[in-house]
Design an enzyme around this catalytic site. Structure first.
Site, PDB file in Angstrom:
ATOM      1  N   SER A 186       0.794  -1.231   0.000  1.00 39.71           N
ATOM      2  CA  SER A 186       0.000   0.000   0.000  1.00 39.71           C
ATOM      3  C   SER A 186       0.824   1.277   0.000  1.00 39.71           C
ATOM      4  CB  SER A 186      -0.938   0.013   1.214  1.00 39.71           C
ATOM      5  OG  SER A 186      -0.198  -0.015   2.422  1.00 39.71           O
ATOM      6  N   HIS A 224      -5.200  -4.941  -0.798  1.00 42.17           N
ATOM      7  CA  HIS A 224      -5.227  -3.990  -1.908  1.00 42.17           C
ATOM      8  C   HIS A 224      -5.139  -4.658  -3.279  1.00 42.17           C
ATOM      9  CE1 HIS A 224      -4.984  -0.237   0.452  1.00 42.17           C
ATOM     10  NE2 HIS A 224      -4.258  -0.966   1.303  1.00 42.17           N
ATOM     11  N   LYS A 227     -12.355  -2.203   0.974  1.00 48.21           N
ATOM     12  CA  LYS A 227     -11.790  -1.548  -0.205  1.00 48.21           C
ATOM     13  C   LYS A 227     -12.633  -1.882  -1.443  1.00 48.21           C
ATOM     14  CE  LYS A 227      -7.413  -1.438   2.194  1.00 48.21           C
ATOM     15  NZ  LYS A 227      -7.967  -1.853   3.503  1.00 48.21           N
TER      16      LYS A 227
END
Length: 552
Positions: A341, A369, A401
């Site tokens: 990230s 992610h 996310k």
């Protein structure tokens, strides 16, 4: 056995065969055995008194009674008599103990209480009751002296050095005469745009990669779940918090990733902490990437395992560590991330799989992610590299996310998931995921599967931003194939100033400064969404170019 049940052995007794009191069915009568032991009536062949560590070393309060009890216990153990037969009115010497035994008593007393007794004082006090009263006064005096010497940074939070360092960093921001960029109140949906202080800005500080948070169909699913189940499941799932939505989400996540089963936790951070902390212990070795997320580090600390970081994405260095260390540990796990990230780069997953197989370790991949982002259909780094999903033991991911919700998951074999569901503290002792969050994640997952063009658009916009930023000469670190694109500035204060300049230009992007990154690696992190248009990306790049031209 003793360590497993936290038992302390004081004495080993060798008895004549067949002399233990038993019932008619042959079971040992434990109470009768205890009474015979305390009374000294067991038919001993031999016995051995072990070095004893008395319970509650250095307790907070030393009363006369507690000290008297300790002295009686000590004498009973040394003399092989019951504790009831020790008389507090008798002197230490009346039991016939020599100077060597007295020295042992003083040593054991110091271990228990921290107080060093003079042998002449011991001899002059007479009755054990007098000794107990003397020690109680001395220990109380010692405690008051120690308390007076404890500095305030040990017990006043505002005096903690860590707090002082934080205040120093916040003061530095104030010297720039610009607003604090952190904890900005978002006044609307955070999608490609957001509203702050009544202004609409292009938003690059959200993980809403696929634009599913705020998507009407996802919101409708969350609202329907509240109407059906309420705002909370009000219990751990193991108790009475299980809902059909939980099972559907876990089954569909497992199918989407390509493994047997899945478990959903209420927090993404807690998913790593409780899973790593629970599966591994002091007999094990955890090898993690040097740029791993805080949740991985906290899980390592909780586990008590030996932990060794390896250089970022350096599978060759990891191979050398494994060659040296693998044979010294029970379980060894390699922990990497699908997309890192801070830098927006990805590991060479097949290389790490090969190391896992050759060195007989476990492999955990944190896809916080990368799930919903990498691969043709957003199925993550496993799809990106086209590897067999069962070649990774633990697939971790978050729901906050790409899946527009809150929580985290572990996906893998049925054995792994079944074990975690019945034993992982962060699952067993935590409330189940809320109906709204569960339904939102499930609806997002279904939309991702039915609308894979969201992934394609996200990847296209990410490449556009990366290429334009690099063409301007910005340091984008090692970002590739991901929607995370850092603009590395270096100096923390300069990074905050650049963020403010962009804010004034209608661009919302957060600065990442020390201690989140190294002192010389402060950066802006641009998170791209599939909702961003080409025009919005061009506007952000133009604002960056303007900042560079004025030396911001």
């Amino acid at each position: 056995m003793l360590r497993e049940h936290d038992l302390q052995v004081y004495q080993v007794l060798l008895l004549k065969p067949g002399t233990l009191p038993k019932t008619s069915s042959g079971k040992v009568q434990r109470l009768a055995c205890r009474e015979a032991f305390l009374a000294g009536n067991l038919p001993l062949v031999a016995s051995e008194l072990l070095d004893i560590s008395f319970p509650e070393a250095h307790p907070k309060n030393y009363s006369v009674e507690s000290i008297q009890s300790w002295i009686c216990q000590w004498l009973a153990t040394k003399l092989y008599i019951s504790i009831q037969s020790v008389d507090g009115n008798e002197s230490f010497e009346s039991y016939g103990l020599d100077s060597l035994t007295a020295a042992t008593f003083i040593q054991d007393l110091e271990t228990w209480s921290g107080y060093l007794l003079n042998i002449s004082t011991l001899q002059s006090l007479g009755a054990n009751a007098n000794l107990a009263e003397y020690l109680a006064q001395e220990l109380a005096h010692d405690r008051s002296q120690i308390s007076a010497q404890i500095p305030p940074e040990y017990y006043q939070i505002e005096c903690f050095p860590e707090y002082a360092q934080l205040q120093q960093r916040l003061t530095q921001i104030q010297t720039l005469e610009i607003p604090n960029p952190y904890f900005q109140v978002q006044e609307s949906l955070t999608r490609d745009c957001t509203q702050i202080q009544g202004r609409t800005l292009i938003n690059y500080s959200t993980y809403n990669y696929l634009g599913l948070s705020g998507e009407p169909r996802v919101s409708a699913a969350a609202k329907a779940a509240i109407d059906c189940y309420g705002t909370s499941v009000c219990a751990s799932r193991l108790a009475s918090g299980e809902r059909l939505l939980h099972q559907e989400l876990e089954q569909e996540l497992a199918e989407f990733i390509g493994v047997e089963d899945c478990i959903v936790y209420v927090s993404g951070h807690a998913t790593n902490v409780t899973t790593i902390g629970h599966l591994f212990n002091s007999q094990d070795l955890i090898l993690y990437d040097a740029l791993s997320h805080n949740s991985i580090l906290q899980g390592c600390a909780l586990s008590g395992a030996k932990t060794v970081p390896f250089p970022h994405n350096d599978w060759q260095a990891l191979d050398k560590i494994l060659q040296d260390q693998r044979q010294h540990y029970r379980r060894v796990v390699i922990v990497i991330e699908g997309v890192y990230s801070m830098d927006g780069d990805i590991p060479d997953l097949p290389r790490f799989i090969e190391l896992k197989q050759r060195h007989k370790t476990l492999l955990m991949v944190d896809e916080a992610h990368s799930i919903g982002v990498l691969g043709q259909y957003g199925r993550g780094i496993g799809e990106f590299f086209d590897v067999g999903r069962n070649q990774v033991d633990l697939w971790m991911g978050t729901l906050s996310k790409a899946f527009a919700s809150c929580g985290g998951y572990i996906a893998g074999s049925k054995a792994l998931i079944n074990y975690l569901k019945y034993t992982a503290p962060g699952f067993v002792y935590s409330v189940g995921s809320s109906p709204a969050n569960t339904a939102a994640a499930l609806a997002s997952l279904r939309l991702l599967k039915s609308e894979p063009e969201r992934v394609k658009t996200l990847q296209k916009r990410s490449q556009q931003f990366l290429q334009l930023a690099q063409a301007q000469g910005w340091n984008t670190a090692t970002s590739q194939n991901s929607p995370i694109i850092p603009i590395v500035v270096g100096n923390s204060l300069a990074c905050i100033q650049l963020s403010h300049h962009l804010f004034q230009a209608g661009i919302n992007v957060q600065p990442m400064i020390y201690p989140a990154v190294a002192n010389d690696a402060a950066r802006l992190r641009f998170f791209i969404s599939c909702l961003h248009t080409e025009a919005q990306i061009n506007q952000a790049i133009a604002a960056l170019a303007n900042a560079k031209s004025i030396g911001c």
